[in-house]
Design an enzyme around this catalytic site. Structure first.
Site, PDB file in Angstrom:
ATOM      1  N   GLU A  52      39.657  43.648  29.560  1.00 52.16           N
ATOM      2  CA  GLU A  52      38.391  44.380  29.644  1.00 52.16           C
ATOM      3  C   GLU A  52      37.753  44.561  28.271  1.00 52.16           C
ATOM      4  O   GLU A  52      38.359  44.258  27.232  1.00 52.16           O
ATOM      5  CB  GLU A  52      38.646  45.740  30.311  1.00 52.16           C
ATOM      6  CG  GLU A  52      39.116  45.561  31.749  1.00 52.16           C
ATOM      7  CD  GLU A  52      39.222  46.855  32.527  1.00 52.16           C
ATOM      8  OE1 GLU A  52      39.238  47.939  31.910  1.00 52.16           O
ATOM      9  OE2 GLU A  52      39.280  46.771  33.770  1.00 52.16           O
ATOM     10  N   GLU A  63      42.066  36.070  37.264  1.00 51.95           N
ATOM     11  CA  GLU A  63      41.967  34.701  37.811  1.00 51.95           C
ATOM     12  C   GLU A  63      41.361  33.757  36.776  1.00 51.95           C
ATOM     13  O   GLU A  63      41.833  32.632  36.575  1.00 51.95           O
ATOM     14  CB  GLU A  63      41.076  34.685  39.063  1.00 51.95           C
ATOM     15  CG  GLU A  63      41.631  35.455  40.234  1.00 51.95           C
ATOM     16  CD  GLU A  63      41.175  36.915  40.267  1.00 51.95           C
ATOM     17  OE1 GLU A  63      41.115  37.550  39.189  1.00 51.95           O
ATOM     18  OE2 GLU A  63      40.902  37.409  41.361  1.00 51.95           O
ATOM     19  N   CYS A  96      36.702  38.503  42.925  1.00 51.23           N
ATOM     20  CA  CYS A  96      35.267  38.808  42.806  1.00 51.23           C
ATOM     21  C   CYS A  96      34.456  37.516  42.950  1.00 51.23           C
ATOM     22  O   CYS A  96      34.982  36.399  42.895  1.00 51.23           O
ATOM     23  CB  CYS A  96      34.981  39.486  41.465  1.00 51.23           C
ATOM     24  SG  CYS A  96      34.860  38.369  40.064  1.00 51.23           S
TER      25      CYS A  96
HETATM   26  N1  THU Z   1      39.637  42.249  38.474  1.00 52.02           N
HETATM   27  C1  THU Z   1      40.391  41.125  38.350  1.00 52.02           C
HETATM   28  O1  THU Z   1      40.937  40.837  37.283  1.00 52.02           O
HETATM   29  N2  THU Z   1      40.529  40.321  39.433  1.00 52.02           N
HETATM   30  C2  THU Z   1      40.037  40.611  40.682  1.00 52.02           C
HETATM   31  O2  THU Z   1      40.270  39.852  41.616  1.00 52.02           O
HETATM   32  C3  THU Z   1      39.245  41.824  40.890  1.00 52.02           C
HETATM   33  C4  THU Z   1      38.915  42.611  39.671  1.00 52.02           C
HETATM   34  C5  THU Z   1      39.567  43.158  37.318  1.00 52.02           C
HETATM   35  C6  THU Z   1      38.262  43.225  36.593  1.00 52.02           C
HETATM   36  C7  THU Z   1      38.334  44.596  35.960  1.00 52.02           C
HETATM   37  O3  THU Z   1      39.079  44.510  34.754  1.00 52.02           O
HETATM   38  C8  THU Z   1      39.152  45.420  36.942  1.00 52.02           C
HETATM   39  O4  THU Z   1      39.827  44.474  37.756  1.00 52.02           O
HETATM   40  C9  THU Z   1      38.303  46.327  37.817  1.00 52.02           C
HETATM   41  O5  THU Z   1      37.262  45.652  38.397  1.00 52.02           O
END
Ligand code: THU
Length: 139
Positions: A52, A63, A96
């Site tokens: 993040e 992913e 997502c």
């Molecule tokens: N996130 C992922 O890494 N993969 C997903 O399939 C869904 C969301 C992460 C993005 C962000 O750091 C956190 O999860 C919350 O959205």
């Protein structure tokens, strides 16, 4: 979810890889850790986690970290056998939209995508092309 003994062994290796990667997640803003693991054509497991940023839109999902790292390591688009996504922070997880678009380009259309949360009974499985109907592609 019915898996052959070979598929079950691959699933177990992918889950272990994704769990290890989720432990490396950098997620101080959401506190939502995710790990993703790819099975390469050669049977190697390559993983990634979400990373993040305080400028939220710069966040990289697990992913895409796994896929971009694998491509950077020399694996060819379309060559992967499976992708597994894991979070310890929810009962279920689903990729997502941005990751679905990237998966469609770097994974074969029929590549299995397993999604696993902290409720191991609720594993779900899709094909990549089921995750983004009508996807954008260049002409
Ligand atoms: N996130 C992922 O890494 N993969 C997903 O399939 C869904 C969301 C992460 C993005 C962000 O750091 C956190 O999860 C919350 O959205």
């Amino acid at each position: 979810m019915e898996l052959s003994p070979t598929q079950q062994q691959q699933f177990d290796r992918l889950l272990a890889g994704a769990q290890q990667a989720a432990a490396h997640a950098y997620c101080p803003h959401s506190r939502f850790a995710v790990g993703a693991a790819l099975l390469t054509a050669e049977g190697e497991v390559l993983a990634g986690c979400n990373v993040e940023n305080a400028s939220y839109g710069l966040t990289n999902c697990a992913e895409r970290t796994a896929l971009f790292s694998a491509i950077a390591a020399g694996h060819r688009p379309g060559s992967f056998q499976a992708l597994l996504v894991y979070t310890p922070n929810a009962a279920q997880i689903t990729p997502c939209g941005a990751c679905r678009q990237v998966m469609l380009e770097l994974l074969a259309a029929d590549c299995p995508v397993f999604c696993v949360g902290n409720d191991p009974v609720r594993v779900r499985q899709w094909r990549v092309d089921e995750l983004l109907p009508g996807a954008f592609t260049l002409p």
